[in-house]
Each structure stands twice: as structure tokens, then as C-alpha cells.
Design a protein around this motif. Structure first.
Motif, mmCIF file in Angstrom:
data_model
loop_
_atom_site.group_PDB
_atom_site.id
_atom_site.type_symbol
_atom_site.label_atom_id
_atom_site.label_comp_id
_atom_site.label_asym_id
_atom_site.label_seq_id
_atom_site.Cartn_x
_atom_site.Cartn_y
_atom_site.Cartn_z
ATOM 1 N N ALA A 156 30.541 32.913 39.828
ATOM 2 C CA ALA A 156 30.544 33.804 40.988
ATOM 3 C C ALA A 156 30.839 35.241 40.569
ATOM 4 C CB ALA A 156 31.568 33.338 42.016
ATOM 5 N N ASN A 190 25.259 35.424 39.527
ATOM 6 C CA ASN A 190 25.972 34.198 39.877
ATOM 7 C C ASN A 190 25.487 32.975 39.095
ATOM 8 O OD1 ASN A 190 27.138 35.919 41.773
ATOM 9 N ND2 ASN A 190 25.796 35.232 43.423
ATOM 10 N N ARG A 192 22.476 31.851 38.221
ATOM 11 C CA ARG A 192 21.483 31.090 38.975
ATOM 12 C C ARG A 192 20.310 30.584 38.129
ATOM 13 N NH1 ARG A 192 21.602 31.545 44.536
ATOM 14 N NH2 ARG A 192 19.323 31.455 44.703
ATOM 15 N N ALA A 289 26.408 39.859 45.892
ATOM 16 C CA ALA A 289 26.759 39.621 47.288
ATOM 17 C C ALA A 289 25.572 39.096 48.079
ATOM 18 C CB ALA A 289 27.274 40.907 47.928
ATOM 19 N N PHE A 291 23.618 37.014 47.216
ATOM 20 C CA PHE A 291 23.501 35.579 46.947
ATOM 21 C C PHE A 291 24.861 34.893 47.087
ATOM 22 C CE2 PHE A 291 19.797 37.485 45.139
ATOM 23 C CZ PHE A 291 18.784 36.567 45.376
ATOM 24 N N GLY A 292 25.729 35.492 47.917
ATOM 25 C CA GLY A 292 26.942 34.801 48.332
ATOM 26 C C GLY A 292 28.183 35.047 47.524
ATOM 27 N N ALA A 293 28.189 36.031 46.605
ATOM 28 C CA ALA A 293 29.398 36.254 45.794
ATOM 29 C C ALA A 293 29.618 37.745 45.608
ATOM 30 C CB ALA A 293 29.288 35.555 44.450
ATOM 31 N N ALA A 294 30.102 38.423 46.641
ATOM 32 C CA ALA A 294 30.330 39.863 46.558
ATOM 33 C C ALA A 294 31.365 40.211 45.497
ATOM 34 C CB ALA A 294 30.775 40.397 47.917
ATOM 35 N N THR A 297 35.709 35.259 42.131
ATOM 36 C CA THR A 297 36.752 34.493 42.823
ATOM 37 C C THR A 297 37.748 33.953 41.803
ATOM 38 O OG1 THR A 297 35.668 32.340 42.657
ATOM 39 C CG2 THR A 297 34.971 33.786 44.473
#
Length: 490
Positions: A156, A190, A192, A289, A291-294, A297
Motif C-alpha cells: 500500500a 500498490n 499491482r 490514492a 487505487f485505494g492507498a492514498a 499503512t
């Protein structure tokens, strides 16, 4: 019987030995392939020349050759947008914890999280900013890279990239983005197992290039790109009409953008000049972000590097335009050292002193009608040149006659003995010193203050008699160029 058994035993032993050696060879070959150790800088294709390359064969734990590379530091260019303009969270360093050669022929760029949750990483750029396609020619920028080998929740916020920006970005802290052009050769987010290829240009937001998204390929599958080395390339082809940018993954074309997709000014501003290469691993930001991960984590894994086996730039000389090539991968590219050169002994005829000047004859630099900051000095190519060119200097030429127009580009005869990392722009403006430049070239060290090189640059069309200004812009406080003459070409 005993003798026969002995021969059989020796025969079996030989077969076993051969099999073991073959297995070992396969294992070694596979391991070398995984390391990218067999991926030396490819020789230039037929008719092409290698302009620049680095295969990162330094000692383990050492930094980069700073004559070839410059390190970005902190979270922005001086005077530029915060967090590199994309809301990423890492701090770029020149520490060998983040940027180092691994002793196996690779550059490693490693993002690291400290105990307080802060991220550091690396972002490096070529010192040279003159990787350009001459009119009628091509430039190819290529690299063999392994994306960070991390996926899922542990990936992420990871954002590795291999990309370029226009030369004019450097002295302006990239505040002129996206108009100066950005060619993204490889981006992944991320973990991918994919890649994106994009041209950024025009204005933001919106504009002819759909910013902030740009004119992109969309997500392209890239199986094995995190566990092995793959070849990424962008090729700018000015030998076809309309001109094209084409992107390749392992020799297969995955994306293209044609000059006919945007207006001529937008295209020229994004392509008709030198570029510099950037390699970095960002953490978090606008693209992850999407793709869901600004942000990274708590599950994001620290310390997984992007590995670079080599980068190379090839260039070709000018040729007459032809029809665009098919989608299959075209041959690679050629040139010499800095930008494409024009024979020093054959500038167009000089303008006679006084009166109107033809834009298409040689305009001697020292014949300016007004100026600031420059000096006149004796040139080794006869006559005089202007020298001590520095940021903010300018010269003015009255009554330059472009006739009915048809301007294709301009050529300036320049030289530089500036130190490593010192470069700047030669800009052509019409009507006012503060007008938008109609043409720009980037100038770095040419081998000496009287080591002359003819550099072509993009030029927008101009008609009629005009007052022409040559202005000089640099992000460094040192003199960076001499100019002997310049001319425009139909």
C-alpha cells in the motif's frame, strides 16, 4: 564381467556428472536472469548511436556518479510545489540507505520507514537535460528495471517510477508543469503487477491533455515485473507525420500518442526540446490514492527497493517524414553526444550589417541592438560571440523578417565550459522580453567555452518583421553558455 561393470560405472558417472553440470548451468543462468546480471546495456540498433547509459556496476553500498546524476532532496524542488506536487509523503535523501549500487550491477532505490512512522526514499535525475529527437529523427529512452517485490496490503502506497521531464522544468522548479512535457515510461502503484505509460502536457487541470490524468495507456498487466527485470522504453519519432510518442514493454508496443491528438503548440512545448530522466520510489500520493492507498499503512512493508539494471538513451539523425509505422516494435535509435549537431562550417549566409535581417540567414549573436549582462569576445570560429551568459541576461535583435512564415525550428551555435550540474535555457521570444518563448533549447557543458555545438530547438511559426529577443534562464548562479550565431529554418 568386472571390466564391463567398471566401464558401465564410469559411463554412468559421466552421465551423472554431465547432468549435474547442466542442472547447475541452468540454475546459474536462471539466477543471473533473476538478478538482471545478463542485461548489459544493449548495443545501439543499426543506424543508431548511444547517447547516454549507466549500468550501475559500482561497488556494493556506493552512491551514484554525481557527474551523471543529481539527487533530489527533501519534499520539493526549491520554489516548487510541496510534496513534489502529488501529495506523496516520503523525504528524498542522498543517503546510501535509500539510494545505492548493490554490487551486482544494479541501482537500488529503497523506501524506509523509521520508528516514528516517517518515510525516506530516493529520487535521482540525470545531470543532462538534452535528450532530444532532432527534426526528422528519433530519441529512445530505455531501462531494465525490477519493480519493488511487494504486493497486497504490504504494498500500500508504493509508487515506483521511471520517467522524464522537459529541460525547462529544472531551472523553474517544475512550476511550468505540465506544459514542458512529462513522459512516464513506467509507473506502478500498490504492487499491482502492472504498469502505466503516460504523456502529460498542456495545462492543468483539464486542457488538451486531460490533466491531471494525462494521455495515458491505462493499466497494463505486467506479470513478473515485481520478481524479475523487464525492459521499459519510450520512443519519440519525428521521422513520421504526424509525429508520435510510442511506449514499449519488453519490446511490445503498449501505447502511443500522436501529434494530431493535440494542438501544435501543446505538442511542440511537450516534445520539441531536451528531456531529463528521473528514477524514484514515492510513498503515497495521488496516483496510489486512485487505487485505494492514498498513504502507506501500518501493514506497508518497509525497505523493498526498486532495482535498475541499466538506463540508456539512443538517438537517430534526421530523415524525411514517412507514414507512421505499424504497432509492432520499431528498431531502436541513434545520435552522438549532446544534442544533434549541425556541421559547424555550413551555417546559412550571414545577414549584412544594418537594415532588415532575414530570419533564415545567420544572425550573428554580437550584432544585437540592445542587451543586458552579456559580453562580446573573440570566437575561435572567426569574429565574435556573446559570452558570460547567465540567468536573467538577454539580447535584442530588431527588424527580423520572417516573411510569410513557415518556421519549422531554429538552430543556435553554442558552447559551454560550465561545471557539472550547471545548465540553462536559451529562449527565443518575439515582440517582448516577457512574451511566451516561441522556441527553447537546453545548454550544458559542451567540453569548453570555445567548444562549439549547433543545437536545434522547437520554434512556433512567426510571420512578418519582428523584434526578436534571446533570453537566458538558469536555476544556477553561474555562467552557463556562449552563443556565436542563430538562425531559423523553414
Amino acid at each position: 564381467m568386472v571390466a564391463s561393470l567398471s566401464r558401465l560405472s564410469r559411463s554412468n558417472s559421466a552421465r551423472i556428472l554431465v547432468a549435474l553440470l547442466a542442472s547447475a548451468l541452468v540454475a546459474v543462468t536462471w539466477a543471473a536472469t533473476q538478478r538482471g546480471a545478463d542485461a548489459a546495456v544493449p548495443p545501439p540498433p543499426s543506424g543508431m548511436s548511444l547517447v547516454f547509459s549507466d549500468d550501475f556496476n559500482g561497488t556494493a553500498g556506493t552512491g551514484l556518479n554525481r557527474a551523471d546524476w543529481t539527487y533530489d532532496l527533501g519534499t520539493s524542488y526549491p520554489g516548487g510545489a510541496a510534496n513534489w506536487g502529488t501529495h506523496e509523503v516520503e523525504t528524498a535523501t542522498d543517503s546510501t540507505n535509500n539510494v545505492y549500487q548493490d554490487g551486482q550491477g544494479h541501482l537500488a532505490i529503497k523506501p524506509i520507514r523509521d520508528g516514528a512512522g516517517n518515510w525516506t526514499s530516493g529520487r535521482v535525475e540525470t545531470q543532462r537535460t538534452d535528450f532530444a529527437a532532432p527534426a526528422g529523427g528519433k530519441v529512445r529512452i530505455e531501462g531494465s528495471l525490477q519493480q519493488p517485490n511487494v504486493s497486497g496490503a504490504a504494498a500500500a502506497g508504493y509508487w515506483p517510477a521511471f520517467w522524464t521531464m522537459g529541460a525547462a522544468a529544472r531551472p523553474a522548479g517544475a512550476t511550468n508543469w505540465p506544459g514542458i512535457g512529462e513522459w512516464d515510461v513506467m509507473e506502478d502503484v500498490n504492487g499491482r503487477s502492472s504498469e502505466f505509460a503516460t504523456l502529460h502536457c498542456g495545462v492543468a487541470p483539464g486542457g488538451p491533455c486531460n490533466e491531471f490524468n494525462g494521455l495515458g495507456s491505462g493499466e497494463k498487466a505486467c506479470a513478473g515485473c515485481q520478481t524479475g527485470f523487464h525492459k521499459y522504453a519510450v520512443e519519440y519519432d519525428r521521422s513520421v507525420s504526424p509525429e508520435q510518442l510510442r511506449w514499449y514493454l519488453d519490446g511490445v508496443q503498449i501505447h502511443s500518442v500522436s501529434a494530431s491528438q493535440v494542438d501544435a503548440t501543446t505538442w511542440n512545448n511537450a516534445t520539441h526540446h531536451g528531456m531529463f530522466i528521473i528514477l524514484n520510489v514515492a510513498m503515497g500520493g495521488d496516483f496510489p490514492a486512485a487505487f485505494g492507498a492514498a498513504l502507506p499503512t501500518a501493514a506497508t512493508q518497509s525497505g523493498v527497493p526498486m532495482l535498475v539494471d541499466y538506463v540508456a538513451v539512443y538517438q537517430s539523425g534526421g530523415t524525411p517524414p514517412t507514414s507512421p509505422p505499424p504497432s509492432s516494435p520499431p528498431p531502436s535509435i541513434p545520435p552522438s553526444s549532446p544534442p544533434p549537431s549541425i556541421p559547424p562550417s555550413s551555417p546559412p549566409p550571414s545577414n549584412p550589417p544594418g537594415g532588415s535581417r532575414s530570419a533564415y540567414a545567420t544572425i550573428e549573436s554580437e550584432s544585437y541592438d540592445a542587451g543586458s549582462g552579456v559580453i562580446k569576445e573573440t570566437s575561435t570560429e572567426n569574429g565574435q560571440n556573446i559570452g558570460a551568459v547567465n540567468n536573467g541576461d538577454w539580447v535584442q535583435y530588431n527588424n527580423v523578417d520572417f516573411g510569410t512564415g513557415g518556421v519549422r525550428d531554429f538552430v543556435a551555435r553554442v558552447s559551454s565550459g560550465a561545471g557539472a550540474g550547471t545548465s540553462g535555457l536559451v529562449e527565443i521570444r518575439v515582440g517582448s522580453r516577457t512574451a511566451t518563448p516561441i522556441g527553447t533549447i537546453a545548454v550544458g557543458n559542451t567540453g569548453g567555452w570555445q567548444s562549439w555545438r549547433s543545437i536545434p530547438g522547437n520554434a512556433a511559426n512567426v510571420t512578418g518583421k519582428q523584434t526578436v529577443y534571446m533570453t537566458f534562464t538558469s536555476g544556477q548562479p553561474n555562467a552557463y553558455a556562449n552563443v556565436n550565431w542563430f538562425t531559423f529554418r523553414h
